[in-house]
Design a protein around this motif. Sequence first.
Motif, short mmCIF file in Angstrom:
data_model
loop_
_atom_site.label_atom_id
_atom_site.label_comp_id
_atom_site.label_asym_id
_atom_site.label_seq_id
_atom_site.Cartn_x
_atom_site.Cartn_y
_atom_site.Cartn_z
N LEU A 1 3.94 12.65 2.32
CA LEU A 1 4.06 13.13 0.94
C LEU A 1 4.00 14.66 0.86
CD1 LEU A 1 1.86 10.50 -0.94
CD2 LEU A 1 4.36 10.76 -1.04
N ILE A 2 3.16 15.27 1.67
CA ILE A 2 3.09 16.74 1.71
C ILE A 2 4.43 17.31 2.18
CG2 ILE A 2 2.04 18.69 2.93
CD1 ILE A 2 -0.59 17.04 2.94
N CYS A 3 4.98 16.73 3.24
CA CYS A 3 6.27 17.20 3.76
C CYS A 3 7.39 16.99 2.76
CB CYS A 3 6.58 16.51 5.08
SG CYS A 3 5.46 16.95 6.42
N SER B 1 -1.72 3.68 7.66
CA SER B 1 -2.41 4.95 7.91
C SER B 1 -2.28 5.85 6.69
CB SER B 1 -1.80 5.64 9.14
OG SER B 1 -2.31 6.94 9.27
N LYS B 2 -3.35 5.97 5.95
CA LYS B 2 -3.33 6.81 4.74
C LYS B 2 -3.07 8.27 5.11
CE LYS B 2 -4.75 3.85 1.44
NZ LYS B 2 -4.09 2.64 1.74
N ARG B 3 -3.58 8.71 6.25
CA ARG B 3 -3.37 10.10 6.67
C ARG B 3 -1.89 10.38 6.92
NH1 ARG B 3 -8.46 12.20 9.87
NH2 ARG B 3 -10.01 10.84 8.97
N LEU C 1 -3.69 16.47 10.44
CA LEU C 1 -4.35 15.41 9.67
C LEU C 1 -5.03 14.37 10.58
CD1 LEU C 1 -1.85 14.85 6.73
CD2 LEU C 1 -4.00 16.11 6.73
N ALA D 1 6.24 7.57 3.67
CA ALA D 1 4.94 7.49 2.99
C ALA D 1 4.67 6.07 2.51
CB ALA D 1 4.89 8.47 1.82
N TRP E 1 1.63 3.70 4.10
CA TRP E 1 0.49 3.61 3.18
C TRP E 1 -0.54 2.55 3.61
CZ3 TRP E 1 -1.05 7.19 0.09
CH2 TRP E 1 -2.07 6.92 -0.82
N ALA F 1 0.59 8.73 5.60
CA ALA F 1 1.25 8.64 4.30
C ALA F 1 1.08 9.94 3.51
CB ALA F 1 0.70 7.46 3.50
N VAL F 2 -0.13 10.49 3.53
CA VAL F 2 -0.38 11.76 2.83
C VAL F 2 0.43 12.88 3.50
CG1 VAL F 2 -2.14 13.50 2.36
CG2 VAL F 2 -2.61 11.10 1.90
N GLY F 3 0.48 12.88 4.82
CA GLY F 3 1.29 13.88 5.53
C GLY F 3 2.76 13.80 5.14
#
Length: 144
Positions: free
Chosen positions: A54-56, A46-48, A100, A39, A43, A50-52
């Motif tokens: 963080l979700i994982c 690719s914010k997407r 995402l 993440a 960051w 990075a968010v993926g």
Amino acid sequence: MPITNTLAKVVAKPLPRMISAKAHAVVDYVTVGAFLMGAGFFWQRSKRAAVGALICAGGELAVSLLTDYPGGVNKVIGFRTHREIDLGLAAMTATMPEFLAFKDDSERRFFLAQGMLITAASELTQFPKKAGRTEKGIERAKAA
């Protein structure tokens, strides 16, 4: 289940179960760390992605903290049930780029590799044959 995870499962299936519960806990926490590092790395690019990551990381951390094994804190989830959840998390991880909308980016490989590693770790872990304390309580509650 994504094809890469299925491939990891097929390759690891005939191998002996050599990962103990304690080692599996270590692998789980290392996986959380890898997602967090991913993440941070993603960051700026690719914010997407990075968010993926963080979700994982959040999903893996929650399951690890709630599992009845060395390293678990609240011991709500039985270790055998942890295996089933891990396989679901591996599938979720491998499909995160598509979900995402960054499946054409190079970050996709990180998620596919993580999904394969989670699947392989689950396949190589020695899980108990009978239900543990937590799982017995759940089975009794269902029977009532």
